[in-house]
Design an enzyme around this catalytic site. Structure first.
Site, PDB file in Angstrom:
ATOM      1  N   LYS A  68      -5.821 -13.105   2.060  1.00  0.00           N
ATOM      2  CA  LYS A  68      -4.911 -12.080   2.592  1.00  0.00           C
ATOM      3  C   LYS A  68      -5.321 -11.660   3.994  1.00  0.00           C
ATOM      4  CE  LYS A  68      -2.954 -10.300  -1.656  1.00  0.00           C
ATOM      5  NZ  LYS A  68      -2.599  -9.174  -2.503  1.00  0.00           N
ATOM      6  N   LYS A 123       0.879 -20.730  -5.353  1.00  0.00           N
ATOM      7  CA  LYS A 123       1.363 -19.799  -6.380  1.00  0.00           C
ATOM      8  C   LYS A 123       2.580 -19.036  -5.863  1.00  0.00           C
ATOM      9  CE  LYS A 123      -0.693 -15.276  -5.770  1.00  0.00           C
ATOM     10  NZ  LYS A 123      -0.869 -14.024  -6.432  1.00  0.00           N
ATOM     11  N   LYS A 170       4.723 -12.619  -3.744  1.00  0.00           N
ATOM     12  CA  LYS A 170       5.638 -11.732  -3.013  1.00  0.00           C
ATOM     13  C   LYS A 170       5.489 -11.923  -1.515  1.00  0.00           C
ATOM     14  CE  LYS A 170       4.132  -8.085  -5.324  1.00  0.00           C
ATOM     15  NZ  LYS A 170       3.697  -7.743  -6.565  1.00  0.00           N
TER      16      LYS A 170
HETATM   17  N1  AQP Z   1       2.374 -16.852  -9.346  1.00  0.00           N
HETATM   18  C1  AQP Z   1       1.822 -16.171 -10.320  1.00  0.00           C
HETATM   19  N2  AQP Z   1       1.623 -16.746 -11.535  1.00  0.00           N
HETATM   20  C2  AQP Z   1       1.084 -16.060 -12.562  1.00  0.00           C
HETATM   21  N3  AQP Z   1       0.705 -14.761 -12.467  1.00  0.00           N
HETATM   22  C3  AQP Z   1       0.886 -14.153 -11.283  1.00  0.00           C
HETATM   23  N4  AQP Z   1       0.635 -12.882 -10.861  1.00  0.00           N
HETATM   24  C4  AQP Z   1       1.007 -12.760  -9.568  1.00  0.00           C
HETATM   25  N5  AQP Z   1       1.511 -13.921  -9.125  1.00  0.00           N
HETATM   26  C5  AQP Z   1       1.449 -14.807 -10.159  1.00  0.00           C
HETATM   27  C6  AQP Z   1       0.082 -11.847 -11.721  1.00  0.00           C
HETATM   28  O1  AQP Z   1       0.948 -10.723 -11.680  1.00  0.00           O
HETATM   29  C7  AQP Z   1       0.178  -9.551 -11.909  1.00  0.00           C
HETATM   30  C8  AQP Z   1       0.562  -8.486 -10.940  1.00  0.00           C
HETATM   31  O2  AQP Z   1       0.368  -8.952  -9.609  1.00  0.00           O
HETATM   32  P1  AQP Z   1       0.343  -7.904  -8.424  1.00  0.00           P
HETATM   33  O3  AQP Z   1       1.688  -7.394  -8.132  1.00  0.00           O
HETATM   34  O4  AQP Z   1      -0.640  -6.873  -8.715  1.00  0.00           O
HETATM   35  O5  AQP Z   1      -0.164  -8.639  -7.192  1.00  0.00           O
HETATM   36  P2  AQP Z   1      -0.428 -10.069  -6.751  1.00  0.00           P
HETATM   37  O6  AQP Z   1      -1.243 -10.862  -7.697  1.00  0.00           O
HETATM   38  O7  AQP Z   1      -1.050  -9.885  -5.434  1.00  0.00           O
HETATM   39  O8  AQP Z   1       1.059 -10.654  -6.697  1.00  0.00           O
HETATM   40  P3  AQP Z   1       1.661 -11.414  -5.529  1.00  0.00           P
HETATM   41  O9  AQP Z   1       3.070 -11.684  -5.755  1.00  0.00           O
HETATM   42  O10 AQP Z   1       0.832 -12.608  -5.223  1.00  0.00           O
HETATM   43  O11 AQP Z   1       1.582 -10.360  -4.376  1.00  0.00           O
HETATM   44  P4  AQP Z   1       1.054 -10.585  -2.939  1.00  0.00           P
HETATM   45  O12 AQP Z   1       1.944 -11.630  -2.351  1.00  0.00           O
HETATM   46  O13 AQP Z   1       1.209  -9.240  -2.301  1.00  0.00           O
HETATM   47  O14 AQP Z   1      -0.347 -11.054  -3.035  1.00  0.00           O
HETATM   48  C9  AQP Z   1      -1.298  -9.956 -11.793  1.00  0.00           C
HETATM   49  O15 AQP Z   1      -1.862 -10.019 -13.093  1.00  0.00           O
HETATM   50  C10 AQP Z   1      -1.246 -11.320 -11.185  1.00  0.00           C
HETATM   51  O16 AQP Z   1      -2.311 -12.132 -11.626  1.00  0.00           O
END
Ligand code: AQP
Length: 329
Positions: A109, A192, A195
């Site tokens: 990040k 993966k 968002k």
């Molecule tokens: N692609 C994914 N496959 C499986 N699990 C996923 N999670 C996120 N992306 C995937 C799981 O979703 C839960 C909540 O995630 P979060 O909103 O706390 O943040 P994150 O993991 O940072 O999600 P993003 O979409 O990847 O956000 P950004 O882009 O901001 O980094 C967690 O349990 C995560 O494992």
């Protein structure tokens, strides 16, 4: 059982749902489960205040829409329970700088945002996550694969604290499903679904119009082959679609492979778009109904915060005592 999700966008994506939220719903039946919308984590990158407030509500409504039942689990917003920030400070003080620097999510990040936009909060957020988990003495943490390293850090810090100050925290285990622990970007099946990192076409947002998501499934990147079969290395795109289809429909992957025998990739994409649409439409309807009843949403969160605080305050008091803080009289 403890887990959380960030209110960093107006809609959860399919990775959030299949990797985490779906397990939350089934595990509320068998576990004493605490689930939260982690707004403290969200501000590690800049958020518009009005949007953050709105996204927090939308996140809670989606969790209820997905099937969380406040009678069966404790659902709350992280900033309503100040013990999270308080225990995080304690855990910061027993974490090595090098140890924190090894967190790959931070490396990814911070590289994406650039050093000028990388906050100290983003660096220490895994330690806040440690506090989140330890406050509830959780022994299981249902998350996606991307969070495994943070649960490992939690284990290390819980053991360190217990060793130094005496038994205080339960050492947790990650709960990660093999098939849906990592849902991939529809346009880049090596990355993966995320968002912030996925292109709009690669990201399936649960609150998007059904026809928008259907188009994304239909234009998903696969490979030059023609036979629908499961092979993560050679056919990552097709395997991702099969995993998604299987998770949503409850039909095992081998059964789906048989079902698509003699059919082309296009058939898999079209059918998946339909199956997803049938699942997501009632989810959207339930989510909207919760959003239309803000008083009920507030009541759910007030009850959740009260239940969460009762547990969190007890753990924090024990940790403060072990460290040697003078009790307030
Ligand atoms: N692609 C994914 N496959 C499986 N699990 C996923 N999670 C996120 N992306 C995937 C799981 O979703 C839960 C909540 O995630 P979060 O909103 O706390 O943040 P994150 O993991 O940072 O999600 P993003 O979409 O990847 O956000 P950004 O882009 O901001 O980094 C967690 O349990 C995560 O494992």
């Amino acid at each position: 059982m403890l887990s959380g999700i960030q209110p960093t966008s107006g809609s959860f994506h399919l990775g959030n749902y299949l990797g985490a939220v779906r397990q939350w719903v089934s595990l509320q039946e068998s576990h004493d489960a605490f689930y939260m919308v982690v707004d403290l984590h969200a501000i590690t990158v800049e958020q518009d205040p009005a949007e953050l407030r709105e996204n927090t509500r939308v996140s809670v409504a989606q969790l209820l829409g997905a099937g969380l039942d406040p009678e069966r689990c404790t659902l709350f917003v992280q900033s309503h329970v100040p013990e999270h920030a308080q225990l995080a400070w304690v855990m910061n003080c027993i974490t090595g700088f090098g140890e924190a620097s090894r967190m790959t999510q931070f490396k990814d990040k911070s590289a994406r945002y650039g050093s000028g936009n990388t906050s100290v909060g983003l660096f220490t957020y895994p330690i806040l996550q440690v506090a989140d988990i330890l406050l509830y003495q959780a022994n299981q943490v249902p998350v996606g694969e991307d969070q495994r390293q943070h649960v490992e850090l939690t284990r290390d810090l819980a053991e360190r604290f217990n060793h130094r100050y005496g038994q205080t925290f339960t050492v947790p285990n990650p709960y990660i499903l093999k098939e849906t622990g990592k849902v991939y970007d529809l346009q880049d099946p090596s990355a993966k679904m995320s968002k912030s990192a996925s292109s709009p076409k690669g990201l399936v947002s649960l609150l998007d119009e059904v026809k928008v998501s259907a188009k994304k499934f239909r234009s998903a990147v696969t490979d030059t082959g023609t036979v629908v079969s499961y092979d993560e290395k050679e056919k990552p795109g097709v395997s991702n679609l099969l995993n998604i289809y299987s998770a949503i429909s409850g039909r095992p992957v081998p059964e789906l492979v048989q079902h698509f025998e003699g059919k082309m990739y296009g058939a898999l994409k079209t059918e998946l778009a339909e199956v997803f649409g049938e699942w997501v439409a009632p989810f959207q309807e339930r989510t909207r109904a919760y959003l239309d009843d803000p008083a009920e949403l507030d009541a759910v969160l007030a009850r959740g915060a009260e239940k969460a605080r009762a547990v969190a305050a007890e753990t924090l008091a024990a940790a403060y005592d072990r460290i040697g803080f003078l009790p307030a009289k």
